[in-house]
Design a protein around this motif. Structure first.
Motif, mmCIF file in Angstrom:
data_model
loop_
_atom_site.group_PDB
_atom_site.id
_atom_site.type_symbol
_atom_site.label_atom_id
_atom_site.label_comp_id
_atom_site.label_asym_id
_atom_site.label_seq_id
_atom_site.Cartn_x
_atom_site.Cartn_y
_atom_site.Cartn_z
ATOM 1 N N HIS A 94 0.846 -1.186 0.000
ATOM 2 C CA HIS A 94 0.000 0.000 0.000
ATOM 3 C C HIS A 94 0.886 1.242 0.000
ATOM 4 O O HIS A 94 1.848 1.337 0.770
ATOM 5 N N SER A 95 0.539 2.198 -0.835
ATOM 6 C CA SER A 95 1.332 3.433 -0.902
ATOM 7 C C SER A 95 0.686 4.581 -0.153
ATOM 8 O O SER A 95 1.302 5.639 0.011
ATOM 9 N N ALA A 96 -0.566 4.395 0.309
ATOM 10 C CA ALA A 96 -1.262 5.468 1.014
ATOM 11 C C ALA A 96 -2.257 4.875 1.998
ATOM 12 O O ALA A 96 -2.602 3.688 1.927
ATOM 13 N N ASN A 97 -2.718 5.703 2.887
ATOM 14 C CA ASN A 97 -3.606 5.256 3.964
ATOM 15 C C ASN A 97 -5.065 5.256 3.498
ATOM 16 O O ASN A 97 -5.888 6.068 3.941
ATOM 17 N N ARG A 104 -6.391 -2.669 4.452
ATOM 18 C CA ARG A 104 -5.222 -2.106 5.120
ATOM 19 C C ARG A 104 -4.950 -2.833 6.437
ATOM 20 O O ARG A 104 -3.797 -3.044 6.823
ATOM 21 N N GLN A 324 -10.484 3.101 -3.075
ATOM 22 C CA GLN A 324 -9.359 2.411 -2.446
ATOM 23 C C GLN A 324 -8.200 2.254 -3.426
ATOM 24 O O GLN A 324 -7.035 2.244 -3.015
ATOM 25 N N ASN A 327 -6.899 6.196 -4.625
ATOM 26 C CA ASN A 327 -6.161 6.898 -3.574
ATOM 27 C C ASN A 327 -4.973 6.116 -3.028
ATOM 28 O O ASN A 327 -4.214 6.648 -2.209
ATOM 29 N N ASN A 328 -4.818 4.882 -3.471
ATOM 30 C CA ASN A 328 -3.809 4.004 -2.868
ATOM 31 C C ASN A 328 -3.218 3.083 -3.922
ATOM 32 O O ASN A 328 -3.460 1.884 -3.923
ATOM 33 N N LYS A 330 -1.140 0.435 -5.616
ATOM 34 C CA LYS A 330 -0.386 -0.676 -5.035
ATOM 35 C C LYS A 330 0.963 -0.768 -5.734
ATOM 36 O O LYS A 330 1.043 -0.786 -6.973
ATOM 37 N N ASN A 358 0.241 11.527 -5.722
ATOM 38 C CA ASN A 358 -0.687 11.438 -4.596
ATOM 39 C C ASN A 358 -0.216 12.327 -3.440
ATOM 40 O O ASN A 358 0.759 12.015 -2.757
#
Length: 554
Positions: A94-97, A104, A324, A327-328, A330, A358
């Motif tokens: 994952h690159s973001a929360n 997650r 998901q 915003n994130n 992979k 991002n």
């Protein structure tokens, strides 16, 4: 035991209703089909098998009916379980929360370690649902009443193979790894033979006893398939049917997990013989169809029963149109991707130089103001690179990009929400199993020859002879499995078999954020770390008279 699968045949009714013969539906109400009717004829039993195929990717409330607390829409079974193996083990990063369905939480090791989580509940009861349904077919056939035909033997083979698959999944998640524990004494999972409610079983069997049952079932499946009609071919749905090749593939996986190296090598060869290694175009096509020539087994996801935002591609792809994903992005472990030679076309499916667009990126490097890539000296170049990737790979203007993001897994219509097929077994895995097994036997020449066809297909400059010791060859196997099977769910079990830790900080770092990954950032080796073993559902301990608090995994 297993009160949450007590209505399993109602599941078949719900699924069979789409495909039963008209006269069957006319004479038997769809809410009153008893197990005896579902098992009355070979034709009806074939419909049960088709129902089992669909349960592999159905949302769990259709698999576990009756209003149970585990019947949540948050798990569409193999859509979730397949990529979970890479998510848990830190391969699919994952690159973001951004979170959805607890995706997650899995990466942070906050789900499978909790005995009340959706993950431990649904995986447990889904697998035992498969087992109970397989039992019903096996027990009915063993009564010896139905005429023995090639069609019946096909049903029998599939039932045994399904049961073996479910037990293999259970013992590999809810018990300590075979090669790193004491299988003759380590607690495994209960073995269930009943086909009638309340599905009573005994206590937890040993890991060894569960693997013995798996091997017995696979031997029975292979024998039955030897007398069965051939699996049809030509449509994506055909490969949803388990056949003798699937049984051999499961045999290879089982033997690899238990250190039965000779059996693993032989079974892998048997499994792959009719499935040619994919070429470059197919490897880069998105891994979204069971029609790919390498695919031995997979689910053809029926569009009328789609899972949309519960799908494999929503969880793992970077082109699916969901928050998901947008915003994130992979990303892959940059240590792995940097090790791939430029002559290996698999590297093309990982966008090393993608701009980090991002602003919420976990590494704090999102947006042009934080850009450190010398390819983008101006904001215009930065934005143009992102637009070019959008045009090339089909995501939308709302999708973010990130260095080392992948485009290996893509829908047939990128930028949409169609889930597409789920691949469970490919020929390439079997080449890797044979090579690893021979290396573990000390047959380095044989291991090299086993791996040579795959390596030379993927890398135009491949030289397998460079790996001429057991140690160097096994490191190369880890690399080859890492890149070839990336995103297909194998890394968690691979690390258990190899007794390897998760360490996102080692050797220059994987690219994962410690702040985001929390407990998942580092996990010690499985042999010394009980957190690799899934918790048994608390509701199972509370309702099964053969299990108690002492049966919970540490």
């Amino acid at each position: 035991m297993l009160s949450y699968i007590k209505h399993s045949f109602l599941l078949f009714v719900a699924l069979i209703a789409f495909s039963c013969e008209e006269e069957f539906l006319d004479t038997t109400p769809t809410d009153a089909i008893a197990s005896a009717d579902a098992l009355a004829t070979e034709a009806n039993m074939a419909l049960v098998i088709n129902g089992m195929h669909r349960t592999m990717y159905a949302q769990s409330q259709t698999v576990l009916p009756g209003g149970s607390a585990v019947a949540t829409t948050a798990r569409a079974n193999e859509h979730y379980w397949v990529p979970m193996g890479d998510n848990l083990a830190g391969g699919l990063i994952h690159s973001a929360n951004a979170n959805n369905l607890g995706w997650r939480d899995e990466a942070q090791w906050n789900s499978h370690t909790l005995q009340t989580s959706n993950t431990v509940n649904v995986l447990w009861y889904h697998r035992y649902n498969i087992i109970a349904n397989a039992n019903s077919l096996i027990n009915r056939i063993n009564e010896g009443v139905l005429p023995v035909t090639p069609g019946l033997k096909e049903i029998e083979g599939q039932a045994y193979a399904y049961r073996a698959y479910a037990y293999l999944s259970l013992v590999q998640h809810y018990a300590k790894g075979y090669l790193i524990g004491n299988p003759s004494t380590d607690p495994g999972v209960p073995i269930l033979f009943s086909s009638d409610s309340p599905f009573a079983s005994g206590p937890r069997e040993t890991v060894q006893a569960v693997y013995d049952q798996i091997n017995s079932d696979l031997d029975a499946a292979i024998a039955a398939f030897g007398e069965a009609s051939d699996r049809p071919s030509g449509s994506a749905f055909d490969k949803a049917n388990l056949n003798i090749d699937v049984a051999w593939g499961l045999k290879a996986r089982t033997a690899l997990a238990t250190g039965d190296w000779a059996t693993a090598a032989t079974a892998a060869v048997n499994a792959r013989q009719d499935y040619p290694i994919m070429g470059e175009d197919d490897w880069k096509a998105g891994f979204n169809s069971t029609l790919l020539p390498e695919v031995i087994w997979g689910s053809n996801v029926i569009t009328t029963e789609t899972t949309f935002f519960r799908s494999y591609f929503y969880l793992a792809s970077n082109t699916f149109n969901g928050s998901q994903v947008r915003n994130n992005p992979k990303i892959a472990d940059r240590r792995l991707i940097d090790a791939v030679p430029d002559t290996d076309y698999r590297k093309d499916m990982f966008l090393i130089d993608a701009p980090n667009t991002n602003l919420s990126a976990a590494n704090g490097m999102g947006g042009f103001a934080n850009n450190t890539n010398p390819l983008y000296t101006t904001e215009e170049e930065f934005n143009a690179a992102r637009a070019e990737l959008e045009a090339t790979w089909g995501w939308t203007s709302r999708h973010n990009a990130h260095p080392y993001m992948h485009v290996k897994l893509r829908q047939q219509v990128p930028g949409g929400i169609e889930p597409d097929d789920i691949i469970y077994m490919r020929a390439s895995e079997m080449y890797l199993i044979e090579a690893e097994a021979k290396a573990m036997m000390g047959d380095i020449d044989g291991a090299q020859e086993a791996l040579r066809p795959l390596g030379e297909e993927r890398d135009s400059a491949y030289d397998v002879t460079a790996f001429d010791t057991q140690e160097s060859f096994m490191e190369h196997i880890k690399f080859q499995r890492g890149i070839e099977l990336w995103g297909e769910g194998f890394l968690f079990q691979d690390k258990i078999r190899w007794d390897d830790p998760i360490d996102h900080a080692a050797d220059g770092g994987s690219g994962a954020s410690q702040v985001l990954y929390q407990e998942g950032y580092f996990q010690d080796r499985p042999s010394v770390n009980p957190s690799w073993v899934f918790k048994i559902p608390q509701r199972e301990l509370d309702t099964n008279p053969n299990l108690g608090p002492d049966d919970q995994n540490p």
